[in-house]
Motif scaffolding. Structure first.
Motif, short mmCIF file in Angstrom:
data_model
loop_
_atom_site.label_atom_id
_atom_site.label_comp_id
_atom_site.label_asym_id
_atom_site.label_seq_id
_atom_site.Cartn_x
_atom_site.Cartn_y
_atom_site.Cartn_z
N HIS A 1 11.43 3.22 9.39
CA HIS A 1 12.27 2.67 8.33
C HIS A 1 12.13 1.16 8.24
O HIS A 1 12.76 0.53 7.39
N MET A 2 11.32 0.58 9.11
CA MET A 2 11.09 -0.86 9.08
C MET A 2 9.71 -1.18 8.50
O MET A 2 9.04 -2.13 8.91
N MET A 3 9.27 -0.36 7.56
CA MET A 3 7.98 -0.54 6.90
C MET A 3 8.12 -0.19 5.42
O MET A 3 9.08 0.47 5.02
N ASN A 4 7.17 -0.62 4.62
CA ASN A 4 7.15 -0.31 3.19
C ASN A 4 5.99 0.63 2.86
O ASN A 4 4.87 0.39 3.27
N HIS A 5 6.30 1.68 2.11
CA HIS A 5 5.30 2.60 1.60
C HIS A 5 4.33 3.02 2.70
O HIS A 5 3.10 2.88 2.57
N MET A 6 4.87 3.56 3.78
CA MET A 6 4.03 3.97 4.89
C MET A 6 3.38 5.32 4.57
O MET A 6 4.05 6.35 4.55
N THR A 7 2.09 5.28 4.29
CA THR A 7 1.33 6.49 3.97
C THR A 7 0.08 6.53 4.83
O THR A 7 -0.36 5.51 5.38
N ARG A 8 -0.51 7.70 4.95
CA ARG A 8 -1.76 7.82 5.70
C ARG A 8 -2.85 7.03 4.98
O ARG A 8 -2.96 7.06 3.75
N GLN A 9 -3.66 6.35 5.76
CA GLN A 9 -4.65 5.44 5.19
C GLN A 9 -5.95 6.19 4.84
O GLN A 9 -6.45 7.00 5.62
N VAL A 10 -6.47 5.90 3.66
CA VAL A 10 -7.73 6.50 3.20
C VAL A 10 -8.58 5.40 2.59
O VAL A 10 -8.15 4.26 2.45
N GLY A 11 -9.77 5.75 2.18
CA GLY A 11 -10.62 4.80 1.47
C GLY A 11 -11.09 3.66 2.35
O GLY A 11 -11.66 3.88 3.41
N PRO A 12 -10.87 2.40 1.94
CA PRO A 12 -11.41 1.25 2.68
C PRO A 12 -11.01 1.23 4.14
O PRO A 12 -11.74 0.72 4.98
N ARG A 13 -9.87 1.79 4.47
CA ARG A 13 -9.40 1.75 5.85
C ARG A 13 -10.37 2.49 6.78
O ARG A 13 -10.50 2.14 7.94
N ILE A 14 -11.04 3.51 6.30
CA ILE A 14 -11.91 4.29 7.19
C ILE A 14 -13.40 4.01 6.95
O ILE A 14 -14.25 4.75 7.43
N ARG A 15 -13.71 2.96 6.20
CA ARG A 15 -15.10 2.53 6.04
C ARG A 15 -15.20 1.11 6.56
O ARG A 15 -14.59 0.20 6.01
N LYS A 16 -15.93 0.94 7.59
CA LYS A 16 -15.97 -0.35 8.27
C LYS A 16 -16.57 -1.43 7.38
O LYS A 16 -17.70 -1.34 6.93
N GLY A 17 -15.79 -2.46 7.11
CA GLY A 17 -16.28 -3.63 6.40
C GLY A 17 -16.77 -3.36 4.99
O GLY A 17 -17.65 -4.06 4.51
N VAL A 18 -16.24 -2.37 4.32
CA VAL A 18 -16.73 -2.02 2.99
C VAL A 18 -15.63 -2.24 1.96
O VAL A 18 -14.50 -1.79 2.15
N ASN A 19 -15.95 -2.94 0.89
CA ASN A 19 -15.05 -3.10 -0.24
C ASN A 19 -15.46 -2.08 -1.29
O ASN A 19 -16.60 -2.08 -1.76
N VAL A 20 -14.55 -1.20 -1.68
CA VAL A 20 -14.93 -0.09 -2.57
C VAL A 20 -14.93 -0.48 -4.04
O VAL A 20 -15.33 0.34 -4.88
#
Length: 500
Positions: free
Chosen positions: A367-386
């Motif tokens: 409850h001490m975070m905002n919009h806490m969702t599972r991370q997808v996309g850029p989070r699981i691609r190392k150093g990549v801007n999509v």
């Protein structure tokens, strides 16, 4: 603060006034002993520090009773005393002035007019877009353009008439939570009344013999999950003793909003957006009071299914009431953390004797975070801007399943959520509020989700922040409180944030 320290502040105040506070060098000239040694570029002294912290002129209350001081953190001499931990220490406001006005930051009050002996209110259930954070608009249900709805504030013994016109696309009902009234006005769905159809109006009229912290809400479960609630505050005909100087209200709510969505999933069993009075930290507006005042906070938990352990930093308070009624003083409990269950209200009262910016928050980690969702996309691609792949997704790189990013080497990864970075206009919106003037530069990094701030300010700094239009440098009020009440030798400068 020692007598010598107070003399130093008087000296600084005199020199600063003579110099007109034209700049740091001028304001601090000849006062190197008051510099914050770890930060030679710290903001100069602000305000007009008195030699002694005293009870305001015109008030006859005492600064200290039975070992408890309203101006410094203390316990008192005897746990059996009425003044231990400030239990019955009165505020500066006399009881003859009547109840302190109720303040719910970021929410309006519902206007009324006297019609045929009743206070008549007009309430409109409708779809609302609420800005949880600057630039983050969520589609919810509320009343009169707001979520939560505007506050209904009355006095014990009043007769009220509430005209409810339904602008929702579906049936609704209004329940007056905790009020003892004629059964046909209870609003518990078709048990006691027919639904208010879209476009139709129903009039509720009843006498209110109770006093305390109540609220109104839809009695349709999914509409409750979409946010339909508002404060219903009933001040006692005879003012509570001891009287308070501040009477704040906080409404805690939870929502589940998936990525790319703006509507909460009311079927969800977990919740990733958290709001206080319809805003998420750091967009929650701080509660601001004066040093030595007696403060009441009424907190309502309108979460769909999650309790909240509420913690206030820097102070010990008394639980003085719940949603049922005010508790007899013999049963008040001193705490700094209280568990507030779903649909419950808890009233906290304390003497604001510890100046500073104190966080006031739910202690559940999610409850001490905002919009806490599972991370997808850029989070699981190392150093990549999509961004470069958006026009042709067939060229996107493969996902790296080896998890060799160093972030995965520590428990709890990831802590920082992607997509929560602020733009320059959003930062200006956050800083463009009177209540945050002079706070530490990176305070917003500490305030997320179900978090707000209780600011306790000496009288001169309160006037500077809340009653003057004088520009205040970011961090200046915090630095001033450290000079007066903290350890200046250990002061640390905050890193500069975007837009400063």
């Amino acid at each position: 603060m020692s007598t010598e320290d107070r003399r130093k502040f008087l000296k600084v105040g005199t020199i600063a006034a003579a110099a007109g506070l034209t700049g740091k060098a001028t304001a601090q000239e000849g006062n190197a002993d008051l510099n914050l040694p770890n930060d030679p570029d710290a903001p100069p002294p602000v305000g007009n520090a008195p030699a002694e912290t005293n009870v305001p002129a015109g008030s006859n209350v005492q600064a200290e009773i039975d070992g408890f001081s309203r101006f410094k953190p203390t316990r008192g001499n005897d746990p059996e005393s009425d003044y231990y931990l400030g239990k019955k220490m009165p505020g500066f406001r006399p009881a003859s002035a009547g109840p302190a006005p109720f303040e719910a930051p970021d929410l309006d009050k519902l206007p009324w007019k006297m019609v045929n002996g009743a206070k008549e209110f007009h309430l409109v259930p409708q779809a609302v877009r609420r800005e949880f954070l600057p630039g983050y608009f969520i589609d919810v249900y509320g009343y009169n353009g707001s979520m939560p709805g505007p506050t209904i504030e009355i006095t014990q013994g009043d007769r009220v008439r509430i005209v409810v016109t339904n602008e929702l696309p579906e049936d609704t009902f209004l329940h007056w939570h905790g009020l003892e009234l004629p059964v046909q006005y209870d609003g518990s769905a078709t048990l006691t009344q027919n639904p208010i159809k879209p476009g139709e109006t129903m009039v509720y009229e009843f006498d209110v013999h109770e006093d305390g912290t109540f609220y109104y809400h839809s009695h349709v479960a999914m509409q409750e999950a979409f946010g339909q609630v508002g404060f219903f505050i009933v001040h006692p005909k005879k003012a509570y003793d001891p009287p308070v100087d501040r009477d704040f209200g906080l409404m805690f709510q939870n929502f589940h909003v998936d990525p790319t969505q703006t509507i909460s999933d009311s079927w969800a069993m977990d919740w990733n957006w958290h709001t206080i009075n319809g805003r998420s930290g750091p967009y929650t507006t701080p509660l601001v009071c004066k040093h030595g005042e007696r403060v009441r906070v009424r907190l309502v938990n309108f979460a769909p299914m999650q309790h909240h352990p509420i913690h206030l930093h820097g102070h010990t308070y008394w639980e003085t009431g719940h949603e049922g009624a005010r508790t007899p003083s013999s049963a008040w409990i001193p705490r700094n953390t209280s568990l507030v269950g779903v649909a419950q209200a808890t009233n906290f009262e304390f003497i604001a004797n510890n100046p500073g910016d104190w966080i006031f928050h739910c202690h559940m980690v999610h409850h001490m975070m905002n919009h806490m969702t599972r991370q997808v996309g850029p989070r699981i691609r190392k150093g990549v801007n999509v961004d470069r792949y958006l026009q042709n997704t067939s060229t996107r790189p493969a996902v790296d399943f080896t998890r060799n990013d160093p972030g995965f080497a520590t428990p709890g990864y990831p802590q920082k959520m992607q997509g929560m970075e602020r733009t320059m206009p959003q930062m200006k919106t956050l800083w463009n509020r009177r209540e945050v003037k002079g706070m530490r530069a990176n305070y917003m990094m500490a305030v997320k989700g179900l978090m707000t701030v209780m600011r306790v300010l000496p009288d001169d700094l309160y006037q500077l922040v809340m009653e003057s239009d004088e520009a205040v440098e970011i961090g200046a009020v915090f630095a001033e409180i450290v000079r007066r009440f903290g350890d200046p030798e250990a002061y640390e400068a905050a890193p500069k944030m975007m837009g400063m």
